[in-house]
Design a protein around this motif. Structure first.
Motif, PDB file in Angstrom:
ATOM      1  N   PHE A 232      -4.777  60.821  30.150  1.00 34.20           N
ATOM      2  CA  PHE A 232      -4.952  60.239  28.823  1.00 34.20           C
ATOM      3  C   PHE A 232      -6.246  60.696  28.155  1.00 34.20           C
ATOM      4  CE2 PHE A 232      -1.806  57.058  30.381  1.00 34.20           C
ATOM      5  CZ  PHE A 232      -0.858  57.290  29.397  1.00 34.20           C
ATOM      6  N   ASP A 233      -7.190  61.204  28.951  1.00 28.90           N
ATOM      7  CA  ASP A 233      -8.379  61.805  28.363  1.00 28.90           C
ATOM      8  C   ASP A 233      -8.020  63.141  27.717  1.00 28.90           C
ATOM      9  OD1 ASP A 233     -11.215  61.859  27.855  1.00 28.90           O
ATOM     10  OD2 ASP A 233     -11.370  63.413  29.372  1.00 28.90           O
ATOM     11  N   LEU A 234      -7.113  63.874  28.369  1.00 30.21           N
ATOM     12  CA  LEU A 234      -6.667  65.157  27.836  1.00 30.21           C
ATOM     13  C   LEU A 234      -5.681  64.978  26.684  1.00 30.21           C
ATOM     14  CD1 LEU A 234      -6.123  67.057  31.191  1.00 30.21           C
ATOM     15  CD2 LEU A 234      -7.717  67.736  29.398  1.00 30.21           C
ATOM     16  N   PHE A 235      -4.847  63.934  26.779  1.00 25.79           N
ATOM     17  CA  PHE A 235      -3.806  63.712  25.780  1.00 25.79           C
ATOM     18  C   PHE A 235      -3.891  62.286  25.232  1.00 25.79           C
ATOM     19  CE2 PHE A 235      -2.058  66.716  28.972  1.00 25.79           C
ATOM     20  CZ  PHE A 235      -1.988  67.846  28.165  1.00 25.79           C
ATOM     21  N   PRO A 236      -4.970  61.945  24.537  1.00 24.96           N
ATOM     22  CA  PRO A 236      -5.138  60.577  24.034  1.00 24.96           C
ATOM     23  C   PRO A 236      -4.065  60.167  23.041  1.00 24.96           C
ATOM     24  CG  PRO A 236      -6.758  62.052  23.050  1.00 24.96           C
ATOM     25  CD  PRO A 236      -6.091  62.819  24.151  1.00 24.96           C
ATOM     26  N   GLU A 237      -3.429  61.149  22.409  1.00 22.21           N
ATOM     27  CA  GLU A 237      -2.389  60.833  21.433  1.00 22.21           C
ATOM     28  C   GLU A 237      -1.181  60.150  22.083  1.00 22.21           C
ATOM     29  OE1 GLU A 237      -1.548  65.005  22.933  1.00 22.21           O
ATOM     30  OE2 GLU A 237      -3.317  63.860  22.318  1.00 22.21           O
ATOM     31  N   LYS A 238      -1.024  60.348  23.394  1.00 16.58           N
ATOM     32  CA  LYS A 238       0.098  59.733  24.098  1.00 16.58           C
ATOM     33  C   LYS A 238      -0.024  58.215  24.166  1.00 16.58           C
ATOM     34  CE  LYS A 238       2.281  63.539  25.376  1.00 16.58           C
ATOM     35  NZ  LYS A 238       3.675  63.833  24.999  1.00 16.58           N
ATOM     36  N   LEU A 239      -1.243  57.715  24.025  1.00 20.58           N
ATOM     37  CA  LEU A 239      -1.469  56.271  24.074  1.00 20.58           C
ATOM     38  C   LEU A 239      -1.142  55.588  22.762  1.00 20.58           C
ATOM     39  CD1 LEU A 239      -4.808  55.752  26.045  1.00 20.58           C
ATOM     40  CD2 LEU A 239      -2.596  54.730  26.583  1.00 20.58           C
ATOM     41  N   GLY A 240      -1.077  56.330  21.690  1.00 20.25           N
ATOM     42  CA  GLY A 240      -0.937  55.711  20.387  1.00 20.25           C
ATOM     43  C   GLY A 240      -2.267  55.107  19.966  1.00 20.25           C
ATOM     44  N   THR A 241      -2.218  53.935  19.340  1.00 17.94           N
ATOM     45  CA  THR A 241      -3.444  53.261  18.896  1.00 17.94           C
ATOM     46  C   THR A 241      -3.460  51.816  19.374  1.00 17.94           C
ATOM     47  OG1 THR A 241      -2.355  52.742  16.788  1.00 17.94           O
ATOM     48  CG2 THR A 241      -3.738  54.722  16.861  1.00 17.94           C
ATOM     49  N   PRO A 242      -3.546  51.602  20.699  1.00 15.88           N
ATOM     50  CA  PRO A 242      -3.562  50.233  21.216  1.00 15.88           C
ATOM     51  C   PRO A 242      -4.874  49.538  20.887  1.00 15.88           C
ATOM     52  CG  PRO A 242      -4.026  51.766  22.986  1.00 15.88           C
ATOM     53  CD  PRO A 242      -3.674  52.589  21.769  1.00 15.88           C
ATOM     54  N   SER A 243      -4.848  48.219  20.847  1.00 16.29           N
ATOM     55  CA  SER A 243      -6.073  47.457  20.615  1.00 16.29           C
ATOM     56  C   SER A 243      -6.987  47.571  21.829  1.00 16.29           C
ATOM     57  CB  SER A 243      -5.737  45.990  20.340  1.00 16.29           C
ATOM     58  OG  SER A 243      -5.013  45.431  21.427  1.00 16.29           O
ATOM     59  N   ALA A 244      -8.249  47.279  21.640  1.00 13.60           N
ATOM     60  CA  ALA A 244      -9.241  47.442  22.706  1.00 13.60           C
ATOM     61  C   ALA A 244      -8.922  46.590  23.923  1.00 13.60           C
ATOM     62  CB  ALA A 244     -10.628  47.092  22.171  1.00 13.60           C
ATOM     63  N   ASP A 245      -8.316  45.419  23.708  1.00 13.86           N
ATOM     64  CA  ASP A 245      -8.018  44.544  24.839  1.00 13.86           C
ATOM     65  C   ASP A 245      -6.839  45.051  25.666  1.00 13.86           C
ATOM     66  OD1 ASP A 245      -6.380  43.944  22.610  1.00 13.86           O
ATOM     67  OD2 ASP A 245      -5.774  42.067  23.540  1.00 13.86           O
ATOM     68  N   LEU A 246      -5.968  45.885  25.067  1.00 13.30           N
ATOM     69  CA  LEU A 246      -4.834  46.443  25.806  1.00 13.30           C
ATOM     70  C   LEU A 246      -5.199  47.707  26.572  1.00 13.30           C
ATOM     71  CD1 LEU A 246      -1.825  46.184  23.302  1.00 13.30           C
ATOM     72  CD2 LEU A 246      -2.189  44.842  25.385  1.00 13.30           C
TER      73      LEU A 246
END
Length: 224
Positions: free
Chosen positions: A128-142
């Motif tokens: 997910f560091d290499l492909f942060p776009e895969k996470l979408g835009t989750p809130s900080a608590d998620l």
């Protein structure tokens, strides 16, 4: 392996090619038919090149499986957006996870249940560091939960607001988390090993009802 800077565009592109080739093999032939040679052939590289990026085939499968996990990660915020309260939010978080798990049981088994070798948490973070776009835009608590491959850790993060909101004591929350985690692992394992013939919707309905019952009982005991 996989220790290069995420700004190295060429290597990132090559890594993505290997992950996509692995994913295609999984979709076409099943996760059990993934091999280094097969991935290299589909990607148009020789097998030796793959070992510049991955230590073994299990790492490659894990990374490709995380590519599927990105779909769940991106869906989670919307899935829980209309929750009535922290209790409903907790239940919906589990329902979302189970929904995507049971639609791709072998993938989620590979990530959360199977023995994949050393340090899956490091591999997940790197992915997910290499492909942060895969996470979408989750809130900080998620975010901490979505980045943790240990299901017991994820469960504890999810139930933390219930403790903070005085719905549960921590001891009861851990008992609740363990019960939900065990029935999840049980259903997933039965599906992977074809010991039950539930489809994904049937499995989700059964597990959702069990999760609701476990949560309700835990909160009831706390209130009494």
């Amino acid at each position: 392996m996989i220790d290069f800077d995420r700004k190295d565009i060429k290597k990132k592109r090559t890594l993505k090619i290997f992950i996509e080739a692995t994913r295609e093999i999984i979709e076409e032939n099943g996760i059990n038919n993934v091999t280094i040679r097969g991935v290299a052939k589909k990607a148009g590289y020789n097998s030796a090149t793959i070992y510049n990026y991955f230590d073994n085939c299990k790492q490659l499968i894990f990374f490709a499986s995380l590519d599927f996990l990105g779909e769940y990660s991106q869906a989670m915020p919307n899935y829980i957006a209309d929750a009535d309260d922290e209790i409903d939010r907790f239940i919906k978080m589990w329902e979302c996870f189970c929904k995507y798990s049971f639609e791709n049981p072998k993938i989620y088994y590979a990530i959360f249940t199977d023995n994949i070798g050393d340090h899956p948490e490091i591999l997940m973070k790197k992915y997910f560091d290499l492909f942060p776009e895969k996470l979408g835009t989750p809130s900080a608590d998620l975010l901490p939960m979505l980045l943790d491959p240990d299901l017991s850790h994820r469960a504890a993060i999810a139930s933390k607001p219930l403790i903070e909101g005085n719905f549960l004591h921590e001891k009861k929350a851990r008992q609740m988390d363990n019960m939900i985690t065990y029935i999840y692992h049980g259903m997933l394992t039965l599906m992977v090993n074809k010991r039950i013939d539930y489809n994904s919707k049937e499995a989700l309905k059964i597990i959702s009802n069990q999760i609701k019952s476990i949560v309700e009982n835990a909160i009831c005991c706390h209130q009494n």
